[in-house]
Design an enzyme around this catalytic site. Structure first.
Site, PDB file in Angstrom:
ATOM      1  N   ALA A  73       0.851  -1.193   0.000  1.00 17.47           N
ATOM      2  CA  ALA A  73       0.000   0.000   0.000  1.00 17.47           C
ATOM      3  C   ALA A  73       0.879   1.232   0.000  1.00 17.47           C
ATOM      4  O   ALA A  73       2.049   1.195   0.388  1.00 17.47           O
ATOM      5  CB  ALA A  73      -0.925   0.000   1.221  1.00 17.47           C
ATOM      6  N   GLY A 113       0.619   5.595   0.843  1.00 19.14           N
ATOM      7  CA  GLY A 113      -0.160   6.729   1.326  1.00 19.14           C
ATOM      8  C   GLY A 113       0.652   7.999   1.282  1.00 19.14           C
ATOM      9  O   GLY A 113       1.754   8.041   0.711  1.00 19.14           O
ATOM     10  N   GLY A 114       0.141   9.027   1.902  1.00 18.94           N
ATOM     11  CA  GLY A 114       0.797  10.322   1.844  1.00 18.94           C
ATOM     12  C   GLY A 114       2.053  10.411   2.682  1.00 18.94           C
ATOM     13  O   GLY A 114       2.868  11.318   2.484  1.00 18.94           O
ATOM     14  N   ALA A 133       3.858   7.265   3.907  1.00 21.08           N
ATOM     15  CA  ALA A 133       4.703   6.082   3.862  1.00 21.08           C
ATOM     16  C   ALA A 133       4.190   5.108   2.826  1.00 21.08           C
ATOM     17  O   ALA A 133       3.049   5.199   2.359  1.00 21.08           O
ATOM     18  CB  ALA A 133       4.759   5.412   5.233  1.00 21.08           C
ATOM     19  N   LYS A 156       7.546  -0.626   6.537  1.00 17.23           N
ATOM     20  CA  LYS A 156       6.943   0.678   6.246  1.00 17.23           C
ATOM     21  C   LYS A 156       8.069   1.678   6.046  1.00 17.23           C
ATOM     22  O   LYS A 156       8.845   1.956   6.965  1.00 17.23           O
ATOM     23  CB  LYS A 156       6.031   1.114   7.394  1.00 17.23           C
ATOM     24  CG  LYS A 156       5.453   2.518   7.211  1.00 17.23           C
ATOM     25  CD  LYS A 156       4.318   2.799   8.182  1.00 17.23           C
ATOM     26  CE  LYS A 156       3.067   2.086   7.726  1.00 17.23           C
ATOM     27  NZ  LYS A 156       1.863   2.514   8.473  1.00 17.23           N
ATOM     28  N   ASP A 195      -3.949   8.853  16.524  1.00 14.09           N
ATOM     29  CA  ASP A 195      -4.596   8.790  15.209  1.00 14.09           C
ATOM     30  C   ASP A 195      -5.434   7.524  15.095  1.00 14.09           C
ATOM     31  O   ASP A 195      -5.268   6.728  14.174  1.00 14.09           O
ATOM     32  CB  ASP A 195      -3.533   8.839  14.108  1.00 14.09           C
ATOM     33  CG  ASP A 195      -4.126   9.204  12.747  1.00 14.09           C
ATOM     34  OD1 ASP A 195      -5.275   9.696  12.716  1.00 14.09           O
ATOM     35  OD2 ASP A 195      -3.442   9.000  11.731  1.00 14.09           O
TER      36      ASP A 195
END
Length: 646
Positions: A25, A27-28, A30, A47, A141
């Site tokens: 995957a 994302g913004g 990692a 990651k 988060d």
């Protein structure tokens, strides 16, 4: 197009240890990769932080610190962090790989969950958060993207501490908030601060979303959503979903109170309330209600079961959680798996209900793994044994090993090493430190120098300086003592000085009368031999010797002395020239005192007082006069030189 084919990390060996197999995957903040730990031969998730963060020193420092804290958090509902490191421009975390789907994936597929199933997801999430809170860690988060539903039914929370690390980066220095705005507590929006009650607020929002299929606040912009978190009260689920159990309305209302003081103190407190609510729910509360879900606060009714709500973030969402390949098999997962997961949880719940409400961890599956904690190294062995047993290991003490830095009685290392995942009850060997290794200086006294060198080498010690001292008792060449002394503990490969006997030093008897030289040498342990030769010197005095003065010789050695002839008619100069009238006692002559065996200092002073000069010759160096010439009682002119040996 397969994006993994163009990813430069795929196929590479990261940090010499992790072979990147594929990209999971992106994302913004990692990208998550599936990788093989070639050192331990296990599959992990890696990651890798995006370069904009990796180039920020403040982020990297905080990231490393948070990774260490999270790695020490061992809980069955937390995705374990194994390792952290940097490789060039890549800053990464190595974590437990858990095939499955995120809770967001489940909400996209199902829209919302029945009350009992919603709690059966939330309870392990709260158990993970509660364990973190009791260890001083805040997630910051909490949201469905950070909750993983494993294929075997386990619930895992991921990304502890990442938000805190990002707060230290330059990307937040201008007052930008960190986190997903739909789940941010009022205090995070207004002041940027977060504590355990902030995680409780986010968990309450997530429970609302599980029950209703949407977040409580929606808006055109992130700031409009943030405004509502600060100024509005989160509606109860039944406001959108008539028939929702009042117990869950109360649970959501408590967790999402705008004032942190009115919320449960931490996730463990909310966990207790959630377990009690689950116990009191009727068994038929499972089916999803057919009543359409309307928007909060009386807005017009929306279509039922909408797709995943848009999560406004002020920084791009982080990489997806550690998931397996998200194919059709996940989207069309049969409901039977969910039911199996529910049955599995209820077994664990039955155990939990007999434990006091202060419970900090939950055992949800027989397949739950445990991780060797890094905190054992450096601890007292007894304390480390207790901690390891509490974590579920069978502990065994290994053979102690020496170490220069680790104090005796502390854990030097573990086998398996820290970060290794194991089954409960697995054997963990604690290797204790025996402290710094020291060896005793062996007894080499009375040995010869070669023998002493060999003996010291057997003890891993080296010979440094050789110091020689005269000795009347220790034979020449034998070791008298060592520095450091025999028996003293020293490090391996240390250097030791040897003090070796020089035996007897040959005294200087040149110029001494025969009788006195004979007495001095025999008294010192030598055997003198005399040879006469014609000479004009004073008769019967030593004019040469062998060995030479100060030579190292053994007791009993033969000393050859060469004498002037003893039958010579030799006379003192003044006697030959008639300088001393016979019987003249009118002050023109002095009588030499007999100072043999006196202290040489006193003898010197006595001779000077008698009117003669003094010449000192050191021979044995014991401080006593051994011989003199002219001899005592002899008449000489004033100022005559008298030689004394001492």
């Amino acid at each position: 197009m397969d994006t993994t084919l163009t990813d430069p990390l795929v196929g590479k060996l990261l940090d010499g240890r992790y072979r990147v197999e594929s990209r999971i995957a992106r994302g913004g903040m990692a990208t998550v990769y599936l990788a093989l730990d070639v050192r331990l031969d296990r599959t992990v998730a890696v990651k890798v932080m995006h370069r904009s963060l990796a180039e920020d020193p403040a982020f990297v420092r905080r990231f490393i610190g948070e990774a260490k804290s999270v790695a020490s958090l061992s809980h069955p509902n937390v995705v374990h962090v194994f390792d952290q490191g940097t490789d060039g421009d890549n800053v990464y975390l190595s974590m437990e790989y858990v095939p499955g789907r995120t809770l967001r994936d489940v909400l996209r597929a199902r829209g919302r969950l029945p009350a009992r199933e919603a709690l059966e997801v939330m309870i392990p999430v709260l158990a993970a958060l509660g364990a973190a809170h009791q260890s001083g860690l805040i997630h910051r988060d909490v949201k469905p993207e950070n909750v993983l539903l494993a294929d075997d039914g386990r619930v895992k929370v991921v990304d502890f501490g990442l938000a805190r690390a990002i707060e230290a980066s330059n990307q937040t220095r201008t007052g930008v908030m960190i986190g997903t705005i739909g789940y941010m507590s009022p205090e995070q929006v207004t002041a940027g601060g977060a504590d355990a009650r902030s995680d409780v607020y986010a968990a309450g929002i997530m429970l609302f979303e599980l029950l209703t299929g949407r977040q409580p606040y929606e808006g055109e912009t992130p700031m409009s959503v943030a405004y509502r978190h600060v100024h509005d009260t989160v509606p109860v689920p039944s406001a959108l979903l008539p028939g929702s159990p009042p117990l869950l309305d109360t649970l959501v209302a408590r967790a999402t109170a705008r004032d942190p003081a009115n919320r449960p103190a931490d996730a463990t407190a909310l966990l207790v309330a959630a377990v009690e609510a689950h116990r009191m729910l009727p068994r038929d509360s499972g089916p999803v209600p057919s009543v359409p879900v309307g928007p909060p606060h009386g807005h017009e009714t929306a279509a039922p079961a909408p797709p995943a709500p848009a999560n406004h973030t002020l920084i791009q969402p982080r990489a997806e959680l550690l998931t397996g390949p998200a194919g059709d098999r996940h989207a069309a997962a049969p409901r039977a798996r969910g039911r199996s997961g529910a049955r599995w949880f209820l077994i664990g719940l039955a155990v939990v209900m007999v434990i006091a409400v202060g419970v900090t961890g939950w055992l949800f599956s027989q397949n739950t793994s445990i991780v060797v904690p890094a905190t054992l190294v450096g601890k007292n062995v007894t304390a480390a044994t207790g901690e390891a047993k509490q974590r579920g290991f069978t502990v065994e003490a290994g053979k102690a090993e020496h170490d220069e830095k680790a104090p005796k009685g502390t854990v030097l290392r573990t086998d398996p090493v820290a970060g290794t995942e194991a089954e409960p009850g697995s054997k963990l060997i604690l290797i204790p430190s025996a402290g710094p290794k020291r060896v005793a200086v062996p007894n080499v006294v009375s040995m010869t120098e070669p023998q002493a060198r060999s003996k010291l080498a057997e003890s891993t010690l080296l010979v440094d300086d050789i110091r020689k001292l005269p000795s009347e008792t220790v034979p020449r060449g034998q070791v008298m003592r060592t520095i450091p002394a025999v028996g003293n503990p020293v490090k391996e490969n240390s250097k030791v000085d040897l003090v070796v006997s020089a035996g007897l030093l040959m005294p200087d008897v040149r110029g001494m009368p025969r009788d006195q030289a004979d007495g001095v040498l025999r008294g010192a342990g030598f055997t003198p031999e005399f040879v006469e030769q014609t000479d004009s010197a004073q008769p019967c005095t030593v004019i040469a010797q062998e060995p030479q003065p100060k030579a190292e010789i053994d007791r009993g050695a033969v000393v050859r002395l060469t004498l002037s002839q003893c039958n010579s008619e030799w006379r003192w100069p003044w006697e030959r020239e008639g300088e001393i009238p016979p019987g003249d006692n009118g002050g023109n002559v002095v009588v030499v005192p007999n100072i043999v065996f006196k202290d040489y200092r006193a003898a010197r002073d006595e001779l000077r007082a008698a009117g003669v000069t003094v010449k000192l010759k050191r021979t044995l160096g014991k401080g006593r006069v051994l011989a003199q010439i002219p001899s005592g009682g002899q008449t000489v002119p004033p100022g005559t030189e008298v030689t004394i040996w001492y």
